[in-house]
Design an enzyme around this catalytic site. Structure first.
Site, PDB file in Angstrom:
ATOM      1  N   CYS A 112      -0.515 -42.706   8.570  1.00 21.83           N
ATOM      2  CA  CYS A 112      -1.494 -43.869   9.010  1.00 21.83           C
ATOM      3  C   CYS A 112      -2.617 -44.113   8.139  1.00 21.83           C
ATOM      4  O   CYS A 112      -3.383 -45.214   8.319  1.00 21.83           O
ATOM      5  CB  CYS A 112      -1.757 -43.624  10.572  1.00 21.83           C
ATOM      6  SG  CYS A 112      -0.319 -43.441  11.540  1.00 21.83           S
ATOM      7  N   HIS A 252      -7.662 -47.632  12.609  1.00 17.61           N
ATOM      8  CA  HIS A 252      -6.244 -47.356  12.822  1.00 17.61           C
ATOM      9  C   HIS A 252      -5.716 -47.712  14.251  1.00 17.61           C
ATOM     10  O   HIS A 252      -6.502 -47.339  15.070  1.00 17.61           O
ATOM     11  CB  HIS A 252      -5.793 -46.279  12.175  1.00 17.61           C
ATOM     12  CG  HIS A 252      -4.275 -45.928  12.534  1.00 17.61           C
ATOM     13  ND1 HIS A 252      -3.325 -46.745  12.301  1.00 17.61           N
ATOM     14  CD2 HIS A 252      -3.952 -44.921  13.330  1.00 17.61           C
ATOM     15  CE1 HIS A 252      -2.243 -46.322  12.539  1.00 17.61           C
ATOM     16  NE2 HIS A 252      -2.479 -45.074  13.228  1.00 17.61           N
ATOM     17  N   ASN A 282       1.627 -49.527  16.907  1.00 16.80           N
ATOM     18  CA  ASN A 282       1.302 -48.661  15.640  1.00 16.80           C
ATOM     19  C   ASN A 282       1.982 -48.860  14.759  1.00 16.80           C
ATOM     20  O   ASN A 282       3.476 -48.557  14.751  1.00 16.80           O
ATOM     21  CB  ASN A 282       0.932 -47.079  16.203  1.00 16.80           C
ATOM     22  CG  ASN A 282       0.704 -46.012  15.270  1.00 16.80           C
ATOM     23  OD1 ASN A 282       0.485 -46.721  14.049  1.00 16.80           O
ATOM     24  ND2 ASN A 282       0.462 -44.934  15.342  1.00 16.80           N
TER      25      ASN A 282
HETATM   26  O1  UT7 Z   1      -0.751 -42.832  14.487  1.00  8.94           O
HETATM   27  C1  UT7 Z   1      -0.642 -41.526  14.303  1.00  8.94           C
HETATM   28  C2  UT7 Z   1      -1.442 -40.926  14.969  1.00  8.94           C
HETATM   29  N1  UT7 Z   1      -0.951 -40.827  16.270  1.00  8.94           N
HETATM   30  C3  UT7 Z   1      -1.799 -40.861  17.381  1.00  8.94           C
HETATM   31  O2  UT7 Z   1      -2.910 -40.978  17.139  1.00  8.94           O
HETATM   32  C4  UT7 Z   1      -1.194 -40.753  18.663  1.00  8.94           C
HETATM   33  C5  UT7 Z   1      -2.249 -39.699  19.550  1.00  8.94           C
HETATM   34  N2  UT7 Z   1      -1.435 -39.660  20.949  1.00  8.94           N
HETATM   35  C6  UT7 Z   1      -1.663 -40.437  21.893  1.00  8.94           C
HETATM   36  O3  UT7 Z   1      -1.639 -41.491  21.552  1.00  8.94           O
HETATM   37  C7  UT7 Z   1      -1.232 -40.077  23.357  1.00  8.94           C
HETATM   38  O4  UT7 Z   1      -1.295 -38.446  23.403  1.00  8.94           O
HETATM   39  C8  UT7 Z   1       0.299 -40.470  23.638  1.00  8.94           C
HETATM   40  C9  UT7 Z   1       0.279 -41.911  24.049  1.00  8.94           C
HETATM   41  C10 UT7 Z   1       1.523 -39.940  22.906  1.00  8.94           C
HETATM   42  C11 UT7 Z   1       0.508 -39.731  25.330  1.00  8.94           C
HETATM   43  O5  UT7 Z   1      -0.766 -39.982  26.235  1.00  8.94           O
HETATM   44  P1  UT7 Z   1      -1.079 -38.765  26.908  1.00  8.94           P
HETATM   45  O6  UT7 Z   1      -2.040 -39.256  27.830  1.00  8.94           O
HETATM   46  O7  UT7 Z   1      -1.643 -37.780  25.918  1.00  8.94           O
HETATM   47  O8  UT7 Z   1       0.064 -38.273  27.639  1.00  8.94           O
HETATM   48  P2  UT7 Z   1       0.835 -36.888  27.784  1.00  8.94           P
HETATM   49  O9  UT7 Z   1       1.697 -36.516  26.490  1.00  8.94           O
HETATM   50  O10 UT7 Z   1      -0.200 -36.073  28.283  1.00  8.94           O
HETATM   51  O11 UT7 Z   1       1.707 -37.034  28.934  1.00  8.94           O
HETATM   52  C12 UT7 Z   1       1.391 -37.249  30.184  1.00  8.94           C
HETATM   53  C13 UT7 Z   1       2.491 -37.774  31.146  1.00  8.94           C
HETATM   54  C14 UT7 Z   1       3.748 -36.224  31.105  1.00  8.94           C
HETATM   55  O12 UT7 Z   1       4.264 -36.164  32.247  1.00  8.94           O
HETATM   56  P3  UT7 Z   1       3.977 -34.860  33.037  1.00  8.94           P
HETATM   57  O13 UT7 Z   1       4.251 -33.737  32.263  1.00  8.94           O
HETATM   58  O14 UT7 Z   1       2.207 -34.929  33.320  1.00  8.94           O
HETATM   59  O15 UT7 Z   1       4.848 -35.008  34.524  1.00  8.94           O
HETATM   60  C15 UT7 Z   1       4.643 -37.017  30.080  1.00  8.94           C
HETATM   61  O16 UT7 Z   1       5.873 -36.516  30.371  1.00  8.94           O
HETATM   62  O17 UT7 Z   1       3.163 -38.630  30.702  1.00  8.94           O
HETATM   63  C16 UT7 Z   1       4.520 -38.513  30.552  1.00  8.94           C
HETATM   64  N3  UT7 Z   1       4.955 -39.366  29.537  1.00  8.94           N
HETATM   65  C17 UT7 Z   1       5.436 -40.820  29.822  1.00  8.94           C
HETATM   66  N4  UT7 Z   1       5.694 -41.237  30.889  1.00  8.94           N
HETATM   67  C18 UT7 Z   1       6.118 -42.523  30.875  1.00  8.94           C
HETATM   68  C19 UT7 Z   1       5.100 -39.281  28.088  1.00  8.94           C
HETATM   69  N5  UT7 Z   1       5.430 -40.472  27.789  1.00  8.94           N
HETATM   70  C20 UT7 Z   1       5.886 -41.344  28.565  1.00  8.94           C
HETATM   71  C21 UT7 Z   1       6.388 -42.643  28.799  1.00  8.94           C
HETATM   72  N6  UT7 Z   1       6.269 -43.339  29.996  1.00  8.94           N
HETATM   73  N7  UT7 Z   1       6.496 -43.229  27.437  1.00  8.94           N
END
Ligand code: UT7
Length: 328
Positions: A112, A252, A282
């Site tokens: 990225c 980004h 992204n």
């Molecule tokens: O460009 C390269 C660099 N990349 C980044 O900068 C990405 C950085 N990370 C992020 O943007 C975020 O961490 C994500 C968007 C990937 C995830 O968001 P989050 O708020 O950190 O969610 P999480 O991983 O803590 O997940 C929260 C909940 C989980 O469920 P439980 O365990 O709370 O029941 C996940 O299983 O959301 C669930 N979850 C989803 N639910 C619906 C994870 N992905 C999804 C999804 N749809 N696509």
């Protein structure tokens, strides 16, 4: 001698994939994707469309906008983690496609941050005095390494490309400062394990889905906010600038919440922050040059403006670049 950006362009594939389509593929919802990431849709390549095709469209537009011929280009740098092939390079394919007979070039792997790494590299070739016209393109066809059964990754990314032409300027404007960073200890949190020399493709590795991108989102999120905000604050400070001096912040586009947090830490007001993650997702090395070209086309960037770029991505890689805009 500074390098300045004399043309910008971008290209995204025609096909749009909405969050609603993803709802049919994995257990997710439009509401979750929008609220957790800011993404509403992304563009996805057609069958047989690859990174060199997207890059070639960008390169052709750059030449037309600048009003020069492909033979005027000295160097082509393509930032990508999704090249058409391991070899030949995407740069070589673009060189052939546009007929840049006098150029050499290479691909650069900075994820990225690839476009910022490319911009810095290209600007140093210009500063050497030996190069007059350098093309820098950031492109990724993320759909080629996405597992469309993994909701942790498939909702986040899209395909797209953007680029610039760099030329020398006699003034103090153009690319005026950069801070680029890397920390390999973060590699494990965002990676594609298979397909390289460590794990060459086998039937077993493909069946185990080792050729797709994998991410520990939570971990990356934390580092991304800190990384982007730290370098942005530092570059402002060492140039005696504050957030108020920035005409446009082009970060980004990985997550709207990361962008908002970084802008807030640098005290850059929201109306000066470029956001297009809602439409493109992204696109990895594509996000910053796509945003830059949209801003130029919309009249959001004018000569004399101070523009701040910032990125964070796999590696980990991150950085910020400061530009005093001078287009011709
Ligand atoms: O460009 C390269 C660099 N990349 C980044 O900068 C990405 C950085 N990370 C992020 O943007 C975020 O961490 C994500 C968007 C990937 C995830 O968001 P989050 O708020 O950190 O969610 P999480 O991983 O803590 O997940 C929260 C909940 C989980 O469920 P439980 O365990 O709370 O029941 C996940 O299983 O959301 C669930 N979850 C989803 N639910 C619906 C994870 N992905 C999804 C999804 N749809 N696509």
């Amino acid at each position: 001698m500074n390098a300045k950006i004399t043309a910008t362009a971008h290209y995204v594939p025609e096909r749009i994939m909405t969050n609603l389509e993803l709802e049919k593929l994995v257990d997710t919802s439009d509401e979750w994707i929008r609220s957790r990431t800011g993404i509403s849709q992304r563009h996805i390549v057609a069958e047989n469309e690859a990174s060199s095709d997207l890059s070639t469209r960008v390169a052709e537009q750059l030449l037309a906008k600048r009003g020069i011929s492909a033979e005027d280009i000295d160097l082509i740098i393509i930032a990508t983690v999704t090249p058409d092939h391991f070899t030949p390079s995407t740069a070589a394919l673009v060189q052939l496609n546009i007929g840049a007979k006098n150029a050499w070039g290479f691909d650069l792997s900075g994820a990225c941050s690839g476009f910022l790494y490319g911009l810095e590299t290209g600007s140093k070739f210009i500063s050497s005095g030996h190069y007059q016209k350098v093309m820098v393109i950031g492109v990724d066809t993320m759909s080629s390494i996405l597992d469309f059964t993994d909701r942790n990754t498939c909702v986040l990314f899209g395909d797209g490309a953007g680029g610039v032409i760099l030329e020398p300027t006699d003034s103090d404007n153009g690319i005026i400062d950069s801070i680029l960073k890397m920390d390999g200890s973060g590699g494990q949190y965002l990676h594609v394990p298979g397909g390289g020399s460590r794990m060459p493709a086998t039937i077993e590795s493909v069946e185990a889905k080792q050729h797709y991108i994998m991410q520990d989102g939570k971990k990356v999120f934390k580092f991304a906010v800190k990384g982007m905000a730290d370098v942005s604050e530092r570059i402002l400070k060492r140039n005696n600038l504050t957030g108020d001096d920035i005409a446009l912040f082009i970060p980004h586009q990985a997550n709207k919440r990361i962008i908002d947090a970084s802008a807030e830490r640098c005290k850059i007001s929201p109306e000066k922050v470029l956001i297009n993650i809602d439409r493109f997702g992204n696109t990895t090395a594509g996000t910053i040059p796509i945003g830059m070209n949209e801003a130029v086309e919309n009249g959001q960037i004018k000569d004399g403006d101070t523009i701040l770029l910032a990125s964070f991505g796999a590696g980990f890689t991150w950085g910020s670049i400061l530009i005093k805009w001078e287009s011709n």
